[in-house]
Structure formats: structure tokens, C-alpha cells
Design a protein around this motif. Sequence first.
Motif, PDB file in Angstrom:
ATOM      1  N   ILE A 217      -4.517 -13.033 -11.026  1.00  0.00           N
ATOM      2  CA  ILE A 217      -3.658 -13.173  -9.844  1.00  0.00           C
ATOM      3  C   ILE A 217      -2.331 -12.441 -10.078  1.00  0.00           C
ATOM      4  CG2 ILE A 217      -2.409 -14.821  -8.385  1.00  0.00           C
ATOM      5  CD1 ILE A 217      -5.452 -15.003  -8.014  1.00  0.00           C
ATOM      6  N   GLN A 218      -1.690 -12.720 -11.198  1.00  0.00           N
ATOM      7  CA  GLN A 218      -0.408 -12.068 -11.502  1.00  0.00           C
ATOM      8  C   GLN A 218      -0.594 -10.571 -11.722  1.00  0.00           C
ATOM      9  OE1 GLN A 218       2.595 -13.434 -11.223  1.00  0.00           O
ATOM     10  NE2 GLN A 218       1.553 -15.284 -10.537  1.00  0.00           N
ATOM     11  N   GLN A 219      -1.684 -10.190 -12.351  1.00  0.00           N
ATOM     12  CA  GLN A 219      -1.961  -8.771 -12.567  1.00  0.00           C
ATOM     13  C   GLN A 219      -2.131  -8.053 -11.231  1.00  0.00           C
ATOM     14  OE1 GLN A 219      -5.193  -7.963 -15.267  1.00  0.00           O
ATOM     15  NE2 GLN A 219      -5.253  -5.811 -14.715  1.00  0.00           N
ATOM     16  N   ALA A 220      -2.820  -8.669 -10.287  1.00  0.00           N
ATOM     17  CA  ALA A 220      -3.005  -8.059  -8.969  1.00  0.00           C
ATOM     18  C   ALA A 220      -1.670  -7.875  -8.257  1.00  0.00           C
ATOM     19  CB  ALA A 220      -3.955  -8.898  -8.126  1.00  0.00           C
TER      20      ALA A 220
ATOM     21  N   TYR B  15      -0.127  -4.168  -7.246  1.00  0.00           N
ATOM     22  CA  TYR B  15       0.285  -3.834  -5.886  1.00  0.00           C
ATOM     23  C   TYR B  15       1.732  -3.341  -5.875  1.00  0.00           C
ATOM     24  CZ  TYR B  15       1.244  -4.134  -0.931  1.00  0.00           C
ATOM     25  OH  TYR B  15       1.618  -3.824   0.342  1.00  0.00           O
ATOM     26  N   GLN B  16       2.610  -4.037  -6.584  1.00  0.00           N
ATOM     27  CA  GLN B  16       4.017  -3.633  -6.634  1.00  0.00           C
ATOM     28  C   GLN B  16       4.165  -2.240  -7.254  1.00  0.00           C
ATOM     29  OE1 GLN B  16       5.478  -7.026  -8.790  1.00  0.00           O
ATOM     30  NE2 GLN B  16       6.100  -8.099  -6.920  1.00  0.00           N
ATOM     31  N   ARG B  17       3.410  -1.972  -8.323  1.00  0.00           N
ATOM     32  CA  ARG B  17       3.446  -0.635  -8.938  1.00  0.00           C
ATOM     33  C   ARG B  17       2.951   0.423  -7.957  1.00  0.00           C
ATOM     34  NH1 ARG B  17       1.823  -3.171 -13.790  1.00  0.00           N
ATOM     35  NH2 ARG B  17      -0.358  -2.788 -13.313  1.00  0.00           N
ATOM     36  N   GLY B  18       1.869   0.111  -7.254  1.00  0.00           N
ATOM     37  CA  GLY B  18       1.318   1.048  -6.291  1.00  0.00           C
ATOM     38  C   GLY B  18       2.298   1.369  -5.172  1.00  0.00           C
TER      39      GLY B  18
ATOM     40  N   VAL C 148       7.367   4.166   3.263  1.00  0.00           N
ATOM     41  CA  VAL C 148       7.417   2.854   2.615  1.00  0.00           C
ATOM     42  C   VAL C 148       8.605   2.048   3.136  1.00  0.00           C
ATOM     43  CG1 VAL C 148       7.694   1.643   0.412  1.00  0.00           C
ATOM     44  CG2 VAL C 148       6.125   3.583   0.590  1.00  0.00           C
ATOM     45  N   ARG C 149       9.760   2.691   3.275  1.00  0.00           N
ATOM     46  CA  ARG C 149      10.939   1.987   3.783  1.00  0.00           C
ATOM     47  C   ARG C 149      10.682   1.445   5.190  1.00  0.00           C
ATOM     48  NH1 ARG C 149      14.268   5.712   3.203  1.00  0.00           N
ATOM     49  NH2 ARG C 149      14.085   6.583   5.293  1.00  0.00           N
ATOM     50  N   GLU C 150      10.103   2.254   6.059  1.00  0.00           N
ATOM     51  CA  GLU C 150       9.847   1.817   7.440  1.00  0.00           C
ATOM     52  C   GLU C 150       8.737   0.768   7.500  1.00  0.00           C
ATOM     53  OE1 GLU C 150      11.837   2.426  10.015  1.00  0.00           O
ATOM     54  OE2 GLU C 150      13.058   3.534   8.569  1.00  0.00           O
ATOM     55  N   TYR C 151       7.725   0.932   6.658  1.00  0.00           N
ATOM     56  CA  TYR C 151       6.664  -0.088   6.602  1.00  0.00           C
ATOM     57  C   TYR C 151       7.255  -1.423   6.160  1.00  0.00           C
ATOM     58  CZ  TYR C 151       2.591  -2.722   5.154  1.00  0.00           C
ATOM     59  OH  TYR C 151       1.663  -3.710   5.005  1.00  0.00           O
ATOM     60  N   ASN C 152       8.068  -1.392   5.115  1.00  0.00           N
ATOM     61  CA  ASN C 152       8.688  -2.632   4.634  1.00  0.00           C
ATOM     62  C   ASN C 152       9.597  -3.242   5.693  1.00  0.00           C
ATOM     63  OD1 ASN C 152       7.411  -2.641   2.147  1.00  0.00           O
ATOM     64  ND2 ASN C 152       9.051  -1.530   1.134  1.00  0.00           N
TER      65      ASN C 152
ATOM     66  N   TYR D  56      -5.599  -8.347  -2.182  1.00  0.00           N
ATOM     67  CA  TYR D  56      -4.147  -8.309  -2.357  1.00  0.00           C
ATOM     68  C   TYR D  56      -3.461  -9.144  -1.281  1.00  0.00           C
ATOM     69  CZ  TYR D  56      -4.785  -4.558  -5.761  1.00  0.00           C
ATOM     70  OH  TYR D  56      -5.155  -3.825  -6.854  1.00  0.00           O
ATOM     71  N   CYS D  57      -3.919  -9.040  -0.040  1.00  0.00           N
ATOM     72  CA  CYS D  57      -3.316  -9.835   1.037  1.00  0.00           C
ATOM     73  C   CYS D  57      -3.601 -11.319   0.849  1.00  0.00           C
ATOM     74  CB  CYS D  57      -3.826  -9.371   2.399  1.00  0.00           C
ATOM     75  SG  CYS D  57      -3.012  -7.866   2.959  1.00  0.00           S
ATOM     76  N   ILE D  58      -4.783 -11.647   0.387  1.00  0.00           N
ATOM     77  CA  ILE D  58      -5.101 -13.055   0.141  1.00  0.00           C
ATOM     78  C   ILE D  58      -4.116 -13.631  -0.877  1.00  0.00           C
ATOM     79  CG2 ILE D  58      -6.793 -14.650  -0.875  1.00  0.00           C
ATOM     80  CD1 ILE D  58      -8.988 -12.739   0.282  1.00  0.00           C
ATOM     81  N   ILE D  59      -3.924 -12.930  -1.972  1.00  0.00           N
ATOM     82  CA  ILE D  59      -3.016 -13.400  -3.020  1.00  0.00           C
ATOM     83  C   ILE D  59      -1.578 -13.436  -2.511  1.00  0.00           C
ATOM     84  CG2 ILE D  59      -2.043 -12.834  -5.286  1.00  0.00           C
ATOM     85  CD1 ILE D  59      -4.888 -11.645  -5.949  1.00  0.00           C
ATOM     86  N   PHE D  60      -1.120 -12.340  -1.904  1.00  0.00           N
ATOM     87  CA  PHE D  60       0.261 -12.233  -1.446  1.00  0.00           C
ATOM     88  C   PHE D  60       0.584 -13.318  -0.414  1.00  0.00           C
ATOM     89  CE2 PHE D  60       3.518 -10.616   1.433  1.00  0.00           C
ATOM     90  CZ  PHE D  60       4.526 -10.289   0.536  1.00  0.00           C
ATOM     91  N   HIS D  61      -0.295 -13.520   0.556  1.00  0.00           N
ATOM     92  CA  HIS D  61      -0.001 -14.478   1.618  1.00  0.00           C
ATOM     93  C   HIS D  61      -0.261 -15.921   1.199  1.00  0.00           C
ATOM     94  CE1 HIS D  61       1.291 -11.515   4.435  1.00  0.00           C
ATOM     95  NE2 HIS D  61       0.185 -10.809   4.233  1.00  0.00           N
ATOM     96  N   THR D  62      -1.135 -16.139   0.230  1.00  0.00           N
ATOM     97  CA  THR D  62      -1.235 -17.489  -0.336  1.00  0.00           C
ATOM     98  C   THR D  62       0.079 -17.835  -1.013  1.00  0.00           C
ATOM     99  OG1 THR D  62      -3.637 -17.341  -0.656  1.00  0.00           O
ATOM    100  CG2 THR D  62      -2.459 -18.984  -1.984  1.00  0.00           C
ATOM    101  N   LYS D  63       0.614 -16.905  -1.797  1.00  0.00           N
ATOM    102  CA  LYS D  63       1.908 -17.121  -2.448  1.00  0.00           C
ATOM    103  C   LYS D  63       3.005 -17.327  -1.409  1.00  0.00           C
ATOM    104  CE  LYS D  63       5.062 -15.241  -5.962  1.00  0.00           C
ATOM    105  NZ  LYS D  63       5.977 -16.301  -5.670  1.00  0.00           N
TER     106      LYS D  63
END
Length: 118
Positions: free
Chosen positions: A6-9, A13-16, A28-32, A64-71
Amino acid sequence: MDGTMIQQALREYQRGVGHLAEQLPDVVREYNRFTDACFAEGELSKKIKHLIGLSLGVYTNDEYCIIFHTKGAVDHGASDREVLEAAAVCGAFGGGSAMSQAVTLVQEALTEFRGQTH
């Protein structure tokens, strides 16, 4: 917790995103900016928005979305039952694929973010 899948994923994602930002900083700035606005407190709370994001992540099989949005849901006060209900609702739309994520990755992420062990 640092070495888990989970933490590795989350780190991957953050590195990507960081690598993409080096090549396409405006994108990326506009997406964020757009996603920050979508997940801001509004008529729907941040918790509800992350529960929706989790359900959509389950539906699209986006780990990635499952992990991110669960968090995100947990960080904004969602109970385990609320997270699992959001994942289960998706099962009504996504069938077996959605349920397989609900009974595996969603529960694994919940366990990790709550600091529990099986």
C-alpha cells in the motif's frame, strides 16, 4: 508500514507524478488544481467525495485510486463501515471485478490505514 504494498503504491504514484511534472509542469499543475477544486469541501464533504472516488476506483479497477481515496476517506473521518459500504455499492454496478477489489485491496488498505493487523 513503510515497506508495505500500500505504501509502496502511494510512493510510486507520487514519483510518477513528479516525473510527469518535470516534463509537463503546466499539465500537472492544472490537473492538480482541478482535482483540488473537485475534492474541496462543498455541498458534499471531503469524506463523501473520497468515498465516491473510492467507489469509482473500485469500478474502474484503478488500484492507485482505490488506495488514495481509501486513505482520503479515512483521513476525513470515514468509518470502516462507510468505506466498505461505498466499495460494496460499486459491486452492484461492477459485479465480480468490483467485488474482488472490495474484498481484497479496499480491506487491506483500511487495515493498514487504521494500523491493524489480521
